[in-house]
Design a protein around this motif. Sequence first.
Motif, PDB file in Angstrom:
ATOM      1  N   LEU A 254       4.798   6.804  -4.493  1.00 26.48           N
ATOM      2  CA  LEU A 254       3.779   7.092  -5.501  1.00 26.48           C
ATOM      3  C   LEU A 254       4.440   7.443  -6.825  1.00 26.48           C
ATOM      4  O   LEU A 254       3.974   7.038  -7.893  1.00 26.48           O
ATOM      5  CB  LEU A 254       2.865   8.224  -5.029  1.00 26.48           C
TER       6      LEU A 254
ATOM      7  N   PHE B 232       1.845   5.148  -0.222  1.00 27.50           N
ATOM      8  CA  PHE B 232       1.233   6.450   0.064  1.00 27.50           C
ATOM      9  C   PHE B 232       2.262   7.562   0.172  1.00 27.50           C
ATOM     10  O   PHE B 232       1.918   8.724   0.016  1.00 27.50           O
ATOM     11  CB  PHE B 232       0.375   6.393   1.337  1.00 27.50           C
TER      12      PHE B 232
ATOM     13  N   GLU C 211      -5.550   2.252  -8.170  1.00 24.96           N
ATOM     14  CA  GLU C 211      -5.188   3.633  -7.859  1.00 24.96           C
ATOM     15  C   GLU C 211      -6.345   4.313  -7.153  1.00 24.96           C
ATOM     16  O   GLU C 211      -7.503   4.063  -7.446  1.00 24.96           O
ATOM     17  CB  GLU C 211      -4.857   4.384  -9.139  1.00 24.96           C
ATOM     18  N   GLY C 212      -6.008   5.151  -6.209  1.00 20.98           N
ATOM     19  CA  GLY C 212      -6.978   5.927  -5.456  1.00 20.98           C
ATOM     20  C   GLY C 212      -6.195   6.888  -4.598  1.00 20.98           C
ATOM     21  O   GLY C 212      -5.173   7.420  -5.033  1.00 20.98           O
ATOM     22  N   GLU C 213      -6.633   7.094  -3.371  1.00 20.42           N
ATOM     23  CA  GLU C 213      -5.871   7.923  -2.442  1.00 20.42           C
ATOM     24  C   GLU C 213      -4.488   7.320  -2.228  1.00 20.42           C
ATOM     25  O   GLU C 213      -3.497   8.013  -2.090  1.00 20.42           O
ATOM     26  CB  GLU C 213      -6.614   8.017  -1.117  1.00 20.42           C
ATOM     27  N   HIS C 214      -4.427   5.991  -2.164  1.00 21.72           N
ATOM     28  CA  HIS C 214      -3.183   5.233  -2.098  1.00 21.72           C
ATOM     29  C   HIS C 214      -3.108   4.365  -3.344  1.00 21.72           C
ATOM     30  O   HIS C 214      -4.098   4.182  -4.028  1.00 21.72           O
ATOM     31  CB  HIS C 214      -3.154   4.323  -0.863  1.00 21.72           C
TER      32      HIS C 214
ATOM     33  N   ARG D 293       0.888  -1.166   0.000  1.00 22.66           N
ATOM     34  CA  ARG D 293       0.000   0.000   0.000  1.00 22.66           C
ATOM     35  C   ARG D 293       0.920   1.208   0.000  1.00 22.66           C
ATOM     36  O   ARG D 293       1.566   1.517   0.998  1.00 22.66           O
ATOM     37  CB  ARG D 293      -0.898   0.000   1.227  1.00 22.66           C
TER      38      ARG D 293
END
Length: 85
Positions: A29, A24, A68-71, A22
């Motif tokens: 990223l 972040f 893909e998203g906030e993390h 995960r």
Amino acid sequence: LFSLGEPWTSVVQSETNLLALRLFEPRYLEMARRILPPSGSGKFGYAESYPPRPGTSGMLANVQEFQEGEHVMVLAKGERRFRIL
């Protein structure tokens, strides 16, 4: 190179040889942006030592799944071992 400072066998799911990450932190990223399609091949190096040092080993990992998203969620499979020069 990405590292958790642990041997590959300590951080993967033993029955599947898959590494779940995960991501972040901005630097990771950015790594994901560079390695994930369409920009990259989906492969990255996992160094078993942190920081990576000459003579230590690692694993070439191939991303099997990502979201893909906030993390960024990544599931990667080990392909072959390598030695850091």
